[in-house]
Motif scaffolding. Structure first.
Motif, PDB file in Angstrom:
ATOM      1  N   LEU A 344      75.313  17.436  30.994  1.00 42.86           N
ATOM      2  CA  LEU A 344      74.983  17.656  32.420  1.00 42.86           C
ATOM      3  C   LEU A 344      73.766  16.869  32.572  1.00 42.86           C
ATOM      4  CD1 LEU A 344      75.817  21.345  32.602  1.00 42.86           C
ATOM      5  CD2 LEU A 344      76.427  19.628  34.370  1.00 42.86           C
ATOM      6  N   SER A 345      73.234  16.330  33.677  1.00 42.74           N
ATOM      7  CA  SER A 345      71.887  15.823  34.075  1.00 42.74           C
ATOM      8  C   SER A 345      71.027  17.070  34.116  1.00 42.74           C
ATOM      9  CB  SER A 345      72.039  15.041  35.227  1.00 42.74           C
ATOM     10  OG  SER A 345      72.909  13.893  35.170  1.00 42.74           O
ATOM     11  N   ASP A 346      69.645  16.536  34.095  1.00 39.21           N
ATOM     12  CA  ASP A 346      68.679  17.807  34.105  1.00 39.21           C
ATOM     13  C   ASP A 346      68.512  18.340  35.541  1.00 39.21           C
ATOM     14  OD1 ASP A 346      67.973  17.379  31.302  1.00 39.21           O
ATOM     15  OD2 ASP A 346      66.345  16.317  31.864  1.00 39.21           O
ATOM     16  N   PRO A 347      68.473  19.755  35.446  1.00 31.55           N
ATOM     17  CA  PRO A 347      68.397  20.178  36.850  1.00 31.55           C
ATOM     18  C   PRO A 347      67.056  19.967  37.587  1.00 31.55           C
ATOM     19  CG  PRO A 347      67.986  21.933  35.195  1.00 31.55           C
ATOM     20  CD  PRO A 347      68.630  20.720  34.450  1.00 31.55           C
ATOM     21  N   GLU A 348      67.128  20.165  38.830  1.00 27.43           N
ATOM     22  CA  GLU A 348      65.858  20.195  39.651  1.00 27.43           C
ATOM     23  C   GLU A 348      65.382  21.479  39.795  1.00 27.43           C
ATOM     24  OE1 GLU A 348      64.944  19.474  44.322  1.00 27.43           O
ATOM     25  OE2 GLU A 348      66.799  18.927  43.883  1.00 27.43           O
ATOM     26  N   VAL A 349      63.827  21.711  39.699  1.00 26.10           N
ATOM     27  CA  VAL A 349      63.125  22.985  39.846  1.00 26.10           C
ATOM     28  C   VAL A 349      62.955  23.270  41.282  1.00 26.10           C
ATOM     29  CG1 VAL A 349      61.381  24.420  39.354  1.00 26.10           C
ATOM     30  CG2 VAL A 349      62.227  22.841  37.744  1.00 26.10           C
ATOM     31  N   LEU A 350      63.606  23.969  41.992  1.00 29.22           N
ATOM     32  CA  LEU A 350      63.693  24.430  43.511  1.00 29.22           C
ATOM     33  C   LEU A 350      62.408  25.379  43.655  1.00 29.22           C
ATOM     34  CD1 LEU A 350      67.356  25.096  44.199  1.00 29.22           C
ATOM     35  CD2 LEU A 350      66.041  23.116  44.450  1.00 29.22           C
ATOM     36  N   HIS A 351      62.059  26.113  42.812  1.00 25.57           N
ATOM     37  CA  HIS A 351      60.811  27.183  42.813  1.00 25.57           C
ATOM     38  C   HIS A 351      60.129  27.202  41.413  1.00 25.57           C
ATOM     39  CE1 HIS A 351      58.251  30.530  44.091  1.00 25.57           C
ATOM     40  NE2 HIS A 351      58.337  30.202  45.282  1.00 25.57           N
ATOM     41  N   THR A 352      58.954  27.069  41.502  1.00 29.61           N
ATOM     42  CA  THR A 352      58.287  27.048  40.099  1.00 29.61           C
ATOM     43  C   THR A 352      57.704  28.452  39.635  1.00 29.61           C
ATOM     44  OG1 THR A 352      56.200  26.655  41.181  1.00 29.61           O
ATOM     45  CG2 THR A 352      57.254  24.927  40.378  1.00 29.61           C
ATOM     46  N   GLY A 353      58.006  29.320  40.555  1.00 31.39           N
ATOM     47  CA  GLY A 353      57.752  30.983  40.100  1.00 31.39           C
ATOM     48  C   GLY A 353      58.642  31.494  39.423  1.00 31.39           C
ATOM     49  N   ASN A 354      58.227  32.470  38.884  1.00 32.29           N
ATOM     50  CA  ASN A 354      59.078  33.233  37.726  1.00 32.29           C
ATOM     51  C   ASN A 354      59.914  34.140  38.535  1.00 32.29           C
ATOM     52  OD1 ASN A 354      60.141  34.857  35.471  1.00 32.29           O
ATOM     53  ND2 ASN A 354      58.081  35.901  35.057  1.00 32.29           N
ATOM     54  N   SER A 355      61.211  34.074  38.814  1.00 32.02           N
ATOM     55  CA  SER A 355      61.865  34.614  39.509  1.00 32.02           C
ATOM     56  C   SER A 355      63.263  35.173  39.018  1.00 32.02           C
ATOM     57  CB  SER A 355      62.028  33.637  40.829  1.00 32.02           C
ATOM     58  OG  SER A 355      62.726  32.595  40.457  1.00 32.02           O
ATOM     59  N   GLU A 356      63.924  35.652  40.006  1.00 25.12           N
ATOM     60  CA  GLU A 356      65.345  36.230  39.374  1.00 25.12           C
ATOM     61  C   GLU A 356      65.910  37.092  40.695  1.00 25.12           C
ATOM     62  OE1 GLU A 356      68.020  36.905  38.283  1.00 25.12           O
ATOM     63  OE2 GLU A 356      68.313  35.482  36.647  1.00 25.12           O
ATOM     64  N   PHE A 357      67.298  37.782  40.525  1.00 21.71           N
ATOM     65  CA  PHE A 357      67.897  38.331  41.416  1.00 21.71           C
ATOM     66  C   PHE A 357      67.989  37.549  42.712  1.00 21.71           C
ATOM     67  CE2 PHE A 357      66.531  41.525  38.223  1.00 21.71           C
ATOM     68  CZ  PHE A 357      67.773  42.063  38.048  1.00 21.71           C
TER      69      PHE A 357
END
Length: 499
Positions: A344-357
């Motif tokens: 797999l190619s490296d993913p793009e970070v859509l939001h740099t914050g520490n997030s979930e759910f």
């Protein structure tokens, strides 16, 4: 094994302070509302929390091994009522009769005090489909409940059609076809690498049943569905049947195992169709959504952590990250489903914050989405950790804000509920009559560590940073896992069909 009768909960973080088991059933009408609830909101927010009715005889039992306790927050005409009942699983009924815990370690039948036909705690998610409220735990079939009374109807095998011994805690729903898209992992039993994929039509009939074998026997907590494909991300928490028989843990982190993502055609699949692609060793968290772009590529948005998020299940050496250092970020993989490469190619970070759910406007599931909603941890917002730390308890990821990300503009809005508050998973409620994506409300349970009670916070997406209403509960609800919003018209329509 004979289980001792334990008269109180262990003095462990997962059983103390805000994490102390709630163990409440009942109902309260006309909850206190501060603010205004729009009149077009008419439905029920169902959610489930692991909530042990009996102290475990496993001293360090993980917090999410508790019995499933379902809450129903019913909103109509600007008022809110709350109802809560345990799912009457085999475990719950037999332990209540015995007056003590009988289930052993998390997903290890070899440590139980008695033999269970079904070990489910039904504590991970609760969804509504074809008139049934289904309480889910991914190691077993669902339990069906009455959506109006929360009475448990019993184990649910879809009129004998369920092909696997397990059922996902995260089925997906196609808003266009009415299908529920599902799978089970360890589908032939503990320690098996088998996956069983299938769809359930709006008529309740199963289709597209396909059996797969994964590269490793790993946890598959969530998966992604789009118009033509499904994706299975494997968490590098691995199961070993010999370890189970020796009384060990079901899961063990493997730092050498890559992140595998299986790609399978959604309709008419054959076992030979699956492709297993891989990326760096990492922890795939909850999925936001997936769709196919104009070039025919898969766009796959989910949370990714470079660390073992389930730190309570360390690697074979006992190594695990400090929980305070674990960060998960919303990322995007773009995948050619016809690729001949296994990397797999490296993913793009859509939001740099520490997030979930992560959540979307569910009407846009399987399609291109613009609006994203999620929990966020940002210490700079001003949370009074000194005050709340002694009241937290343990074992739950901590998030102090709700976020709204617009992928078209890249801009995000933050709702900060207060210095002594932490948030749980949100759900999106569309405004009545509006087909516009993201035109609606966000609703989430919030932990108030000042009052040591729970609150519901309702946000209008047109003024995200201020609450539209705060609903106070007279009780403290233990942090839960997942829940969903169900419009009253959907329940009424199902009632009309059944009658």
């Amino acid at each position: 094994m004979t289980a001792p009768k334990v008269l109180h909960f262990p003095d462990r973080p997962q059983f103390t302070a805000f994490m102390k088991p709630c163990r409440v059933e009942g109902e309260v009408h006309n909850l206190e509302v501060y603010g205004d609830i729009p009149s077009d909101i008419d439905g029920t927010f169902f959610r489930v929390m692991p909530d042990p009715q009996m102290p475990p005889f496993i001293e360090d039992d993980p917090w999410f091994n508790g019995d499933g306790n379902i809450s129903a927050f019913r909103i109509k005409d600007g008022t809110v009522s709350w109802q809560q009942r345990y799912v009457r699983t085999e475990k719950f009924i037999r332990e209540r009769e015995a007056g003590k815990a009988l289930l052993g370690k998390y997903r290890n039948k070899f440590t139980d005090a008695v033999h269970f036909k079904i070990r489910s705690t039904a504590n991970t998610n609760v969804v509504y489909f074809n008139g049934q409220l289904l309480a889910l735990k991914e190691d077993s079939p669902p339990y069906a409940m009455d959506p109006r009374t929360l009475e448990t109807k019993g184990l649910y095998n879809f009129a004998g059609q369920l092909p696997s011994v397990t059922f996902t805690a995260h089925p997906k729903f196609d808003p266009d076809t009415g299908e529920m898209v599902c799978f089970g992992y360890e589908a032939k039993g503990d320690g098996t690498p088998d996956i069983c994929y299938y769809q359930v039509g709006s008529d309740g009939i199963f289709s597209d049943i396909c059996w797969l074998v994964a590269p490793v026997c790993a946890m598959i907590h969530d998966f992604a569905v789009m118009e033509n494909w499904v994706l299975f991300p494997l968490i590098p928490q691995l199961c070993d049947i010999d370890r189970l028989k020796a009384g060990g843990e079901h899961w063990e982190w493997n730092p050498e195992t890559p992140l595998y993502i299986g790609i399978l055609p959604r309709r008419g699949p054959k076992s030979s169709d699956v492709k297993w692609l891989r990326w760096n060793n990492s922890f795939p968290g909850h999925i936001l959504n997936a769709y196919e772009n104009e070039q025919g590529n898969i766009v796959f948005d989910l949370g990714i952590s470079q660390q073992n998020v389930f730190f309570w299940w360390p690697d074979s050496t006992g190594s695990a990250p400090d929980p305070s250092t674990i960060i998960s970020q919303l990322m995007r993989f773009t995948i050619d489903p016809h690729t001949t490469s296994e990397i797999l190619s490296d993913p793009e970070v859509l939001h740099t914050g520490n997030s979930e759910f992560y959540r979307i406007d569910d009407r846009f599931a399987t399609k291109q989405h613009t609006h994203c909603f999620f929990d966020l941890m940002d210490p700079a917002l001003g949370t009074d950790f000194k005050t709340i730390s002694p009241r937290l308890g343990g074992g739950y990821p901590l998030y102090n804000a709700l976020a709204h990300l617009d992928l078209r503009t890249g801009e995000s809005e933050i709702y900060f509920p207060g210095r002594t508050h932490l948030v749980q998973e949100p759900v999106f409620i569309p405004k009545a009559g509006s087909p516009v994506e993201g035109d609606g409300y966000l609703l989430a349970l919030v932990n108030n560590y000042d009052t040591m009670a729970s609150e519901l916070h309702l946000l209008d997406l047109k003024d995200f940073v201020r609450p539209k209403a705060i609903i106070s509960l007279p009780v403290r609800l233990r942090p839960g896992l997942h829940g969903n919003w169900v419009d009253s018209r959907d329940i009424s329509a199902a009632d009309a069909v059944s009658s």
